[in-house]
Design a protein around this motif. Structure first.
Motif, PDB file in Angstrom:
ATOM      1  N   ALA A   1       0.827  -1.205   0.000  1.00 20.45           N
ATOM      2  CA  ALA A   1       0.000   0.000   0.000  1.00 20.45           C
ATOM      3  C   ALA A   1       0.858   1.250   0.000  1.00 20.45           C
ATOM      4  N   ASP A   2       2.103   1.083   0.433  1.00 18.43           N
ATOM      5  CA  ASP A   2       2.935   2.282   0.499  1.00 18.43           C
ATOM      6  C   ASP A   2       3.688   2.528  -0.802  1.00 18.43           C
ATOM      7  N   ASN A   3       3.382   1.708  -1.783  1.00 18.46           N
ATOM      8  CA  ASN A   3       3.977   1.959  -3.089  1.00 18.46           C
ATOM      9  C   ASN A   3       2.892   2.445  -4.049  1.00 18.46           C
ATOM     10  N   PRO A   4       2.771   3.741  -4.194  1.00 21.08           N
ATOM     11  CA  PRO A   4       1.708   4.293  -5.040  1.00 21.08           C
ATOM     12  C   PRO A   4       1.925   4.000  -6.512  1.00 21.08           C
ATOM     13  N   TYR A   5       3.096   3.477  -6.836  1.00 23.06           N
ATOM     14  CA  TYR A   5       3.416   3.269  -8.251  1.00 23.06           C
ATOM     15  C   TYR A   5       3.287   1.817  -8.670  1.00 23.06           C
ATOM     16  N   ARG A   6       2.822   0.970  -7.714  1.00 22.17           N
ATOM     17  CA  ARG A   6       2.684  -0.429  -8.062  1.00 22.17           C
ATOM     18  C   ARG A   6       1.763  -0.593  -9.258  1.00 22.17           C
ATOM     19  N   PRO A   7       1.942  -1.552 -10.121  1.00 22.00           N
ATOM     20  CA  PRO A   7       2.948  -2.609  -9.977  1.00 22.00           C
ATOM     21  C   PRO A   7       4.336  -2.204 -10.448  1.00 22.00           C
ATOM     22  N   PHE A   8       4.568  -0.935 -10.602  1.00 23.45           N
ATOM     23  CA  PHE A   8       5.889  -0.488 -11.037  1.00 23.45           C
ATOM     24  C   PHE A   8       6.752  -0.217  -9.830  1.00 23.45           C
ATOM     25  N   CYS A   9       8.044  -0.129 -10.072  1.00 21.53           N
ATOM     26  CA  CYS A   9       8.962   0.042  -8.958  1.00 21.53           C
ATOM     27  C   CYS A   9       9.109   1.507  -8.593  1.00 21.53           C
ATOM     28  N   SER A  10       8.783   2.362  -9.519  1.00 17.58           N
ATOM     29  CA  SER A  10       9.005   3.772  -9.250  1.00 17.58           C
ATOM     30  C   SER A  10       8.082   4.631 -10.099  1.00 17.58           C
ATOM     31  N   LYS A  11       8.052   5.883  -9.747  1.00 17.79           N
ATOM     32  CA  LYS A  11       7.218   6.830 -10.488  1.00 17.79           C
ATOM     33  C   LYS A  11       7.666   6.892 -11.944  1.00 17.79           C
ATOM     34  N   ARG A  12       8.961   6.831 -12.124  1.00 12.62           N
ATOM     35  CA  ARG A  12       9.508   6.942 -13.467  1.00 12.62           C
ATOM     36  C   ARG A  12       8.991   5.823 -14.364  1.00 12.62           C
ATOM     37  N   CYS A  13       9.019   4.592 -13.842  1.00 15.47           N
ATOM     38  CA  CYS A  13       8.571   3.453 -14.646  1.00 15.47           C
ATOM     39  C   CYS A  13       7.081   3.566 -14.945  1.00 15.47           C
ATOM     40  N   LYS A  14       6.331   4.037 -13.988  1.00 16.34           N
ATOM     41  CA  LYS A  14       4.900   4.175 -14.208  1.00 16.34           C
ATOM     42  C   LYS A  14       4.635   5.197 -15.311  1.00 16.34           C
ATOM     43  N   LEU A  15       5.341   6.300 -15.261  1.00 17.12           N
ATOM     44  CA  LEU A  15       5.144   7.341 -16.266  1.00 17.12           C
ATOM     45  C   LEU A  15       5.595   6.857 -17.630  1.00 17.12           C
ATOM     46  N   VAL A  16       6.685   6.123 -17.675  1.00 17.65           N
ATOM     47  CA  VAL A  16       7.173   5.598 -18.950  1.00 17.65           C
ATOM     48  C   VAL A  16       6.138   4.675 -19.561  1.00 17.65           C
ATOM     49  N   ASP A  17       5.573   3.801 -18.713  1.00 17.72           N
ATOM     50  CA  ASP A  17       4.571   2.864 -19.217  1.00 17.72           C
ATOM     51  C   ASP A  17       3.345   3.605 -19.701  1.00 17.72           C
ATOM     52  N   LEU A  18       2.924   4.578 -18.939  1.00 20.55           N
ATOM     53  CA  LEU A  18       1.757   5.364 -19.333  1.00 20.55           C
ATOM     54  C   LEU A  18       2.038   6.071 -20.649  1.00 20.55           C
ATOM     55  N   GLY A  19       3.238   6.578 -20.779  1.00 22.39           N
ATOM     56  CA  GLY A  19       3.610   7.252 -22.013  1.00 22.39           C
ATOM     57  C   GLY A  19       3.552   6.308 -23.196  1.00 22.39           C
ATOM     58  N   ASP A  20       3.971   5.070 -22.967  1.00 23.83           N
ATOM     59  CA  ASP A  20       3.917   4.084 -24.040  1.00 23.83           C
ATOM     60  C   ASP A  20       2.475   3.873 -24.486  1.00 23.83           C
ATOM     61  N   TRP A  21       1.593   3.779 -23.505  1.00 18.98           N
ATOM     62  CA  TRP A  21       0.186   3.550 -23.819  1.00 18.98           C
ATOM     63  C   TRP A  21      -0.383   4.696 -24.631  1.00 18.98           C
ATOM     64  N   LEU A  22      -0.129   5.891 -24.175  1.00 18.34           N
ATOM     65  CA  LEU A  22      -0.663   7.049 -24.877  1.00 18.34           C
ATOM     66  C   LEU A  22      -0.089   7.116 -26.281  1.00 18.34           C
ATOM     67  N   ASP A  23       1.190   6.790 -26.371  1.00 23.40           N
ATOM     68  CA  ASP A  23       1.840   6.828 -27.669  1.00 23.40           C
ATOM     69  C   ASP A  23       1.187   5.825 -28.611  1.00 23.40           C
ATOM     70  N   GLU A  24       0.925   4.625 -28.085  1.00 28.14           N
ATOM     71  CA  GLU A  24       0.296   3.591 -28.897  1.00 28.14           C
ATOM     72  C   GLU A  24      -1.083   4.035 -29.374  1.00 28.14           C
ATOM     73  N   SER A  25      -1.874   4.557 -28.471  1.00 28.36           N
ATOM     74  CA  SER A  25      -3.254   4.899 -28.808  1.00 28.36           C
ATOM     75  C   SER A  25      -3.289   6.056 -29.799  1.00 28.36           C
ATOM     76  N   ASN A  26      -2.245   6.857 -29.768  1.00 25.53           N
ATOM     77  CA  ASN A  26      -2.207   7.966 -30.721  1.00 25.53           C
ATOM     78  C   ASN A  26      -1.723   7.515 -32.087  1.00 25.53           C
ATOM     79  N   ARG A  27      -1.195   6.286 -32.103  1.00 27.71           N
ATOM     80  CA  ARG A  27      -0.596   5.825 -33.343  1.00 27.71           C
ATOM     81  C   ARG A  27      -1.511   4.852 -34.089  1.00 27.71           C
TER      82      ARG A  27
END
Ligand SMILES: [Zn+2]
Length: 69
Positions: free
Chosen positions: A20-46
């Motif tokens: 519960a203390d990891n707000p970025y789960r299932p990612f290890c960090s905020k950075r990984c979560k943002l990267v993954d989200l960016g990938d998704w947005l990139d895909e949907s825009n493509r």
């Protein structure tokens, strides 16, 4: 007591805390979560438009409509 369960971060593969203390789960960090989200947005825009975007074709481009009602 509270075992910190970890999984492999879907983004970088490092152990990520599933707790519960990891707000970025299932990612290890905020950075990984943002990267993954960016990938998704990139895909949907493509997503290719099979019908193409002919100029002036389709009122769907303008939901407000150009029709005086
Ligand atoms: Zn990660």
């Amino acid at each position: 007591m509270t075992q910190a369960k970890t999984i492999d971060c879907p983004q970088c593969g490092k152990p990520a805390r599933i707790a519960a203390d990891n707000p970025y789960r299932p990612f290890c960090s905020k950075r990984c979560k943002l990267v993954d989200l960016g990938d998704w947005l990139d895909e949907s825009n493509r997503i290719p438009d099979p019908s193409g975007s002919a100029p002036g074709a389709g009122p769907a481009d303008d939901p407000e409509g150009g029709l005086p009602h």
